[in-house]
Design an enzyme around this catalytic site. Structure first.
Site: not given
Length: 158
Positions: A8, A11, A13-15, A123
């Site tokens: 993301c 690196n 939050c999402r990934s 995000d």
């Protein structure tokens, strides 16, 4: 060994959420020796930082470990090392392809393209909705794990 990299923008939050969820699913199936999971960022903003407090809180709430996770930036070597390079949104996929010099390679794809949603993972750094992100990550990780297991079976029959 099959290696998966979630990517993301930052690196944090999402990934890393996808990394932690996928690791948890892989461990529950006893596949740690066959599937390695990592995450990275397309930007350099949060290198060395732990995941965002919202990601950490959500994962703690559901009992998924995040020990030792720290942000890192995507590197050219990642293309050679990883079998699946998964962008959390369309912009991430475009940036991954550009950064790795791979304009159209099938190992690079958008996370939710394996699900019925076929959309970007919003995000939560901007939306604040870590529950929505977690729900989409759970669905996407389950679909990706199914794909990996199917790909492994296909390879073992060759």
């Amino acid at each position: 060994m099959v290696q998966v990299l979630f990517v993301c923008l930052g690196n944090i939050c999402r990934s890393p959420m996808a990394e932690a969820v996928m690791r948890d699913l892989v461990e529950k199936k006893g596949l740690e020796s066959r599937i390695k999971v990592d995450s990275a960022a397309t930007s350099s903003w949060h290198i060395g930082e732990p995941p965002h407090k919202g990601t950490l809180a959500k994962l703690k709430e559901v009992g998924i470990a995040t020990t030792g996770m720290k942000g890192r930036q995507l590197a050219r070597e990642d293309f050679e090392e990883f079998d699946y390079i998964v962008g959390m949104d369309s912009s991430n996929v475009q940036n991954i392809r550009q950064m790795l010099g791979q304009p159209d390679h099938p190992k690079i794809f958008r996370f939710l393209d394996l699900t019925d949603h076929r959309k970007d993972v919003p995000d939560p750094y901007y939306t604040g909705d870590f529950q929505e992100t977690y729900d989409l990550v759970m669905e996407g990780c389950a679909a990706l794990l199914d794909k990996i297991l199917g790909d492994l079976e296909e390879v073992s029959f060759r």
